[in-house]
Design a protein around this motif. Structure first.
Motif, PDB file in Angstrom:
ATOM      1  N   VAL A 100       2.029  -4.543 -12.430  1.00  0.00           N
ATOM      2  CA  VAL A 100       2.574  -3.388 -12.326  1.00  0.00           C
ATOM      3  C   VAL A 100       2.359  -2.600 -11.329  1.00  0.00           C
ATOM      4  O   VAL A 100       3.429  -1.939 -10.523  1.00  0.00           O
ATOM      5  N   ALA A 101       1.430  -2.844 -10.385  1.00  0.00           N
ATOM      6  CA  ALA A 101       0.961  -2.098  -9.469  1.00  0.00           C
ATOM      7  C   ALA A 101       1.965  -2.460  -8.034  1.00  0.00           C
ATOM      8  O   ALA A 101       2.365  -1.425  -7.201  1.00  0.00           O
ATOM      9  N   SER A 102       2.001  -3.939  -7.857  1.00  0.00           N
ATOM     10  CA  SER A 102       2.896  -4.173  -6.965  1.00  0.00           C
ATOM     11  C   SER A 102       4.220  -4.009  -7.001  1.00  0.00           C
ATOM     12  O   SER A 102       5.035  -3.762  -6.028  1.00  0.00           O
ATOM     13  N   ALA A 103       4.752  -3.939  -8.504  1.00  0.00           N
ATOM     14  CA  ALA A 103       5.964  -3.791  -8.741  1.00  0.00           C
ATOM     15  C   ALA A 103       6.444  -2.373  -8.229  1.00  0.00           C
ATOM     16  O   ALA A 103       7.760  -1.941  -7.964  1.00  0.00           O
ATOM     17  N   GLY A 104       5.583  -1.297  -8.667  1.00  0.00           N
ATOM     18  CA  GLY A 104       6.096   0.043  -8.232  1.00  0.00           C
ATOM     19  C   GLY A 104       5.120   0.685  -7.149  1.00  0.00           C
ATOM     20  O   GLY A 104       5.356   1.860  -6.657  1.00  0.00           O
ATOM     21  N   GLY A 105       4.439  -0.009  -6.592  1.00  0.00           N
ATOM     22  CA  GLY A 105       3.435   0.503  -5.214  1.00  0.00           C
ATOM     23  C   GLY A 105       2.588   1.390  -5.535  1.00  0.00           C
ATOM     24  O   GLY A 105       2.314   2.404  -4.953  1.00  0.00           O
ATOM     25  N   HIS A 106       1.767   1.122  -6.777  1.00  0.00           N
ATOM     26  CA  HIS A 106       1.028   2.243  -7.184  1.00  0.00           C
ATOM     27  C   HIS A 106      -0.391   1.497  -6.769  1.00  0.00           C
ATOM     28  O   HIS A 106      -0.876   0.259  -6.652  1.00  0.00           O
ATOM     29  N   ASN A 107      -1.265   2.558  -6.529  1.00  0.00           N
ATOM     30  CA  ASN A 107      -2.735   2.489  -6.250  1.00  0.00           C
ATOM     31  C   ASN A 107      -3.369   2.266  -7.497  1.00  0.00           C
ATOM     32  O   ASN A 107      -3.111   2.475  -8.528  1.00  0.00           O
ATOM     33  N   ILE A 108      -4.533   1.318  -7.531  1.00  0.00           N
ATOM     34  CA  ILE A 108      -5.244   0.727  -8.574  1.00  0.00           C
ATOM     35  C   ILE A 108      -6.640   0.661  -8.442  1.00  0.00           C
ATOM     36  O   ILE A 108      -7.398   0.393  -7.199  1.00  0.00           O
ATOM     37  N   LEU A 109      -7.466   0.834  -9.527  1.00  0.00           N
ATOM     38  CA  LEU A 109      -8.910   0.760  -9.408  1.00  0.00           C
ATOM     39  C   LEU A 109      -9.304  -0.182 -10.482  1.00  0.00           C
ATOM     40  O   LEU A 109      -9.115   0.116 -11.520  1.00  0.00           O
TER      41      LEU A 109
ATOM     42  N   LEU B   2      -3.814   0.197   9.889  1.00  0.00           N
ATOM     43  CA  LEU B   2      -3.577  -1.044  10.081  1.00  0.00           C
ATOM     44  C   LEU B   2      -3.386  -1.617   8.786  1.00  0.00           C
ATOM     45  O   LEU B   2      -3.020  -3.047   8.732  1.00  0.00           O
ATOM     46  N   ALA B   3      -3.687  -0.939   7.412  1.00  0.00           N
ATOM     47  CA  ALA B   3      -3.166  -1.547   6.452  1.00  0.00           C
ATOM     48  C   ALA B   3      -1.643  -1.338   6.031  1.00  0.00           C
ATOM     49  O   ALA B   3      -1.350  -1.429   4.835  1.00  0.00           O
ATOM     50  N   HIS B   4      -0.952  -0.599   7.063  1.00  0.00           N
ATOM     51  CA  HIS B   4       0.221   0.108   6.893  1.00  0.00           C
ATOM     52  C   HIS B   4       1.230  -0.958   6.189  1.00  0.00           C
ATOM     53  O   HIS B   4       1.392  -2.274   6.502  1.00  0.00           O
ATOM     54  N   LEU B   5       2.036  -0.679   4.957  1.00  0.00           N
ATOM     55  CA  LEU B   5       2.837  -1.796   4.357  1.00  0.00           C
ATOM     56  C   LEU B   5       2.237  -2.807   3.884  1.00  0.00           C
ATOM     57  O   LEU B   5       2.736  -3.750   3.521  1.00  0.00           O
ATOM     58  N   GLY B   6       0.850  -2.766   3.567  1.00  0.00           N
ATOM     59  CA  GLY B   6      -0.125  -3.834   2.892  1.00  0.00           C
ATOM     60  C   GLY B   6      -1.084  -3.112   2.271  1.00  0.00           C
ATOM     61  O   GLY B   6      -0.908  -2.467   1.355  1.00  0.00           O
ATOM     62  N   VAL B   7      -2.215  -3.712   2.005  1.00  0.00           N
ATOM     63  CA  VAL B   7      -3.105  -3.318   1.215  1.00  0.00           C
ATOM     64  C   VAL B   7      -4.306  -2.776   1.830  1.00  0.00           C
ATOM     65  O   VAL B   7      -5.041  -3.582   2.561  1.00  0.00           O
ATOM     66  N   LEU B   8      -5.170  -1.804   1.296  1.00  0.00           N
ATOM     67  CA  LEU B   8      -6.385  -1.170   1.835  1.00  0.00           C
ATOM     68  C   LEU B   8      -7.500  -1.607   0.547  1.00  0.00           C
ATOM     69  O   LEU B   8      -7.026  -0.646  -0.556  1.00  0.00           O
ATOM     70  N   PHE B   9      -8.278  -2.314   0.997  1.00  0.00           N
ATOM     71  CA  PHE B   9      -9.164  -2.491  -0.491  1.00  0.00           C
ATOM     72  C   PHE B   9     -10.479  -2.152  -0.228  1.00  0.00           C
ATOM     73  O   PHE B   9     -11.214  -2.398   1.065  1.00  0.00           O
ATOM     74  N   LEU B  10     -10.908  -1.164  -1.032  1.00  0.00           N
ATOM     75  CA  LEU B  10     -12.259  -0.450  -0.810  1.00  0.00           C
ATOM     76  C   LEU B  10     -13.147  -0.994  -1.945  1.00  0.00           C
ATOM     77  O   LEU B  10     -13.115  -0.670  -3.030  1.00  0.00           O
ATOM     78  N   ASP B  11     -14.148  -2.129  -1.483  1.00  0.00           N
ATOM     79  CA  ASP B  11     -15.038  -2.560  -2.701  1.00  0.00           C
ATOM     80  C   ASP B  11     -16.353  -1.647  -2.752  1.00  0.00           C
ATOM     81  O   ASP B  11     -16.716  -1.089  -1.760  1.00  0.00           O
ATOM     82  N   GLU B  12     -16.729  -1.519  -3.787  1.00  0.00           N
ATOM     83  CA  GLU B  12     -17.672  -0.512  -4.328  1.00  0.00           C
ATOM     84  C   GLU B  12     -17.602   0.834  -3.887  1.00  0.00           C
ATOM     85  O   GLU B  12     -18.071   1.204  -2.959  1.00  0.00           O
ATOM     86  N   LEU B  13     -16.595   1.081  -4.320  1.00  0.00           N
ATOM     87  CA  LEU B  13     -15.868   2.533  -4.102  1.00  0.00           C
ATOM     88  C   LEU B  13     -17.058   3.623  -3.762  1.00  0.00           C
ATOM     89  O   LEU B  13     -17.108   4.464  -3.032  1.00  0.00           O
ATOM     90  N   PRO B  14     -17.896   3.910  -4.878  1.00  0.00           N
ATOM     91  CA  PRO B  14     -19.090   5.065  -4.809  1.00  0.00           C
ATOM     92  C   PRO B  14     -20.107   4.672  -3.731  1.00  0.00           C
ATOM     93  O   PRO B  14     -20.784   5.663  -3.357  1.00  0.00           O
ATOM     94  N   GLU B  15     -19.951   3.581  -3.119  1.00  0.00           N
ATOM     95  CA  GLU B  15     -21.079   3.330  -1.957  1.00  0.00           C
ATOM     96  C   GLU B  15     -20.551   4.084  -0.758  1.00  0.00           C
ATOM     97  O   GLU B  15     -21.075   4.093   0.050  1.00  0.00           O
ATOM     98  N   PHE B  16     -19.148   4.232  -0.688  1.00  0.00           N
ATOM     99  CA  PHE B  16     -18.606   4.906   0.572  1.00  0.00           C
ATOM    100  C   PHE B  16     -19.091   6.305   0.731  1.00  0.00           C
ATOM    101  O   PHE B  16     -19.278   7.273  -0.542  1.00  0.00           O
TER     102      PHE B  16
ATOM    103  N   LEU C 156      -3.670   1.168  -2.264  1.00  0.00           N
ATOM    104  CA  LEU C 156      -5.099   1.316  -2.281  1.00  0.00           C
ATOM    105  C   LEU C 156      -5.522   0.476  -3.619  1.00  0.00           C
ATOM    106  O   LEU C 156      -4.778   0.587  -4.777  1.00  0.00           O
ATOM    107  N   VAL C 157      -6.170  -0.359  -3.167  1.00  0.00           N
ATOM    108  CA  VAL C 157      -7.050  -1.156  -4.362  1.00  0.00           C
ATOM    109  C   VAL C 157      -8.545  -0.947  -4.087  1.00  0.00           C
ATOM    110  O   VAL C 157      -9.021  -1.328  -3.236  1.00  0.00           O
ATOM    111  N   ALA C 158      -9.065  -0.606  -5.096  1.00  0.00           N
ATOM    112  CA  ALA C 158     -10.627   0.034  -5.143  1.00  0.00           C
ATOM    113  C   ALA C 158     -11.210  -0.772  -6.125  1.00  0.00           C
ATOM    114  O   ALA C 158     -10.547  -1.036  -7.263  1.00  0.00           O
ATOM    115  N   SER C 159     -12.521  -0.828  -6.067  1.00  0.00           N
ATOM    116  CA  SER C 159     -13.482  -1.497  -7.106  1.00  0.00           C
ATOM    117  C   SER C 159     -14.681  -0.801  -7.264  1.00  0.00           C
ATOM    118  O   SER C 159     -15.308  -0.261  -6.029  1.00  0.00           O
ATOM    119  N   MET C 160     -15.326  -0.624  -8.384  1.00  0.00           N
ATOM    120  CA  MET C 160     -16.409  -0.279  -8.700  1.00  0.00           C
ATOM    121  C   MET C 160     -17.078  -0.813  -9.877  1.00  0.00           C
ATOM    122  O   MET C 160     -16.419  -1.387 -10.643  1.00  0.00           O
TER     123      MET C 160
END
Length: 521
Positions: free
Chosen positions: A220-229, A307-321, A355-359
């Motif tokens: 769903v995220a890739s079909a609509g360009g949605h950010n996901i956590l 640098l992630a333009h038109l691609g994916v920015l992955f933020l692993d362990e989001l609360p650690e930022f 944006l793809v984030a994980s926590m």
């Protein structure tokens, strides 16, 4: 007599043409000025080029002129930065001294390159931007370092000549000025071969065991360009899933590949690849600074979001930022670009990323799982509180990623998962529906819809309206969350091939707001 040649300066991700004028002058008996004077707002690197150029000329079989040399970099009101002017200035001095081109100006030819003391030509940043500027200004010939040749040759309208040293560049300039055949042939780049070589992904969705709901959410995220956590315990496969998102995104169009390559070229990250044809996947460490994430520096450079333009920015362990670092994401997530202002200039870099984030659900990572959680409610609240509500509202999809069961992990009784190619077909079909819908609207995916477009394209029937109203009241959703649910519902309907948003689509979209349902109660 003034000898004229041309070069280019990169600002942001674009380049401007710089005219280089060189003139010789006799020195007086008491003249104490340096043998080379460079004017036209040069920075320290450009001023230091005087000694590099002198040594390179002497070590390439030429004699540095005994007269004083004045070099003007025009336009004079634009600051010139970097060492890329070494080669064109050296060619200008050789031309003014009569060593090449018979003293005639080097017309219709642009050159860039840093010189070593022995005359070798080093690579520079922004070769693709410089080639595009040459094309736009009608310049037919471009002399570049060998390492930059494939990248610049992507622009077919310009003849790109690679050189390894100043001696070769001077002979090539002589040939180009004479208008005859050149002893260095221009680079010919076969883009079809390049694309086929770079379209082989090393990972695939078929390798992921279980996690059907998470895979559906990524579709769903890739079909609509949605950010996901993703929210789940350690080892549940959050990173594995995120790394496979680029494999189901639509293939890059040529113009998109050019835009990505320009950004990476300015950052000095293209190497010898030429054109970047894979969507970028950037995963910065949680210790990244604000400047590292969105760009910055005294001379602004693109950050991870660009640098992630038109691609994916992955933020692993989001609360650690660091929270202040996360907050600077809010503007590029909305505007799809980053503007960096300094005293001397203001530059804008594109930042249209997914944006793809994980926590983890808690500091120990095991809240709500089969293992015992050792965290207190205060620790959990402090952990989750590092992510602000406004940032969370900008993430369309929140999905649980539970630990994989043993039978699923071993593949017992479980069918082999779909491949990335199969999922991508459905994604492309949904994207085509969106392109048809938004024809002339100025947007290309559901995630980019404005409030006006949401009202136009996300009309609900009575049952869907009642379901959404009930969810809004029960979960206390914000107006932004309301819009996110409608956008995701529209994407789910597109994946199902439905012109109308049905209650089932609204229900699935509401389920993708797990953090709005008192997750930690």
């Amino acid at each position: 007599m003034v000898f004229l040649t041309q070069s280019a300066a990169v600002y942001g991700i674009d380049a401007i043409i710089v005219d280089i004028e060189v003139v010789m002058r006799q020195s007086g008996e008491n003249d104490t000025t340096p043998p080379i004077i460079i004017v036209g707002l040069p920075d320290t690197a450009v001023r230091e080029s005087r000694e590099r150029i002198r040594a390179a000329i002497n070590n390439s079989g030429f004699f540095f002129p005994l007269q004083k040399v004045t070099v003007n970099l025009a336009p004079a009101d634009v600051r010139k930065e970097g060492a890329s002017f070494d080669l064109p200035v050296a060619l200008g001095i050789l031309g003014a001294n009569g060593d090449i081109c018979n003293g005639d100006s080097l017309d219709n030819t642009l050159s860039v390159g840093e010189l070593s003391l022995d005359g070798r030509v080093r690579p520079v940043r922004g070769a693709l931007s410089i080639a595009l500027a040459a094309r736009d200004n009608g310049i037919k010939n471009l002399i570049v370092p060998e390492e930059n040749a494939r990248e610049a040759a992507v622009v077919r309208e310009v003849n790109v000549y690679p050189v390894a040293d100043l001696r070769t560049a001077s002979l090539l300039a002589q040939d180009l000025a004479a208008g005859g055949p050149t002893r260095v042939p221009p680079v010919q780049l076969d883009l079809s071969d390049l694309e086929s070589a770079n379209e082989n992904y090393r990972v695939d969705f078929s390798e992921v065991r279980g996690q059907q709901s998470a895979k559906r959410a990524l579709e769903v995220a890739s079909a609509g360009g949605h950010n996901i956590l993703f929210i789940g315990p350690p080892g549940s496969g959050k990173t594995m899933l995120a790394k496979r998102l680029p494999t189901i995104l639509p293939r890059l169009e040529f113009d998109e590949a050019l835009e990505i390559t320009k950004i990476h070229s300015v950052a000095g990250l293209t190497g010898k690849a030429g054109l970047i044809v894979e969507r970028p996947f950037k995963s910065p460490h949680h210790t990244v600074s604000q400047a590292g994430l969105i760009g910055g520096g005294s001379v602004p450079r693109p950050g991870e979001v660009s640098l992630a333009h038109l691609g994916v920015l992955f933020l692993d362990e989001l609360p650690e930022f660091d929270r202040s670092v996360l907050e600077v994401l809010r503007q590029p997530m909305e505007d799809k670009q980053v503007t960096i202002s300094r005293a001397a200039s203001s530059l804008t870099f594109p930042a249209n990323f997914t944006l793809v984030a994980s926590m983890n659900p808690c500091p120990c990572g095991y809240f709500g799982s089969s293992r015992e959680c050792t965290c207190s409610s205060v620790q959990i609240q402090r952990y989750v509180g590092k992510i602000s509500g406004p940032l969370m509202d900008r993430i369309d999809i929140h999905v649980d990623v539970p630990a994989v069961k043993f039978n699923e992990l071993r593949g017992r009784g479980e069918p082999v998962g779909e491949s990335s190619a199969e999922i991508r077909k459905r994604v492309l079909t949904a994207r085509e529906r969106q392109l048809d819908r938004f024809n002339g609207e100025g947007v290309f995916s559901n995630s980019a819809m404005s409030p006006k477009q949401i009202r136009k394209f996300c009309e609900l029937d009575v049952r869907s309206e009642a379901l959404l109203e009930k969810a809004m009241h029960r979960q206390g959703l914000s107006a932004r969350a309301h819009d996110r649910i409608l956008k995701v519902s529209r994407t789910i309907a597109d994946l199902e091939g439905s012109d109308n948003i049905e209650p089932a689509h609204i229900s699935e979209a509401i389920n993708y707001r797990s953090l709005d349902r008192n997750y930690w109660v």
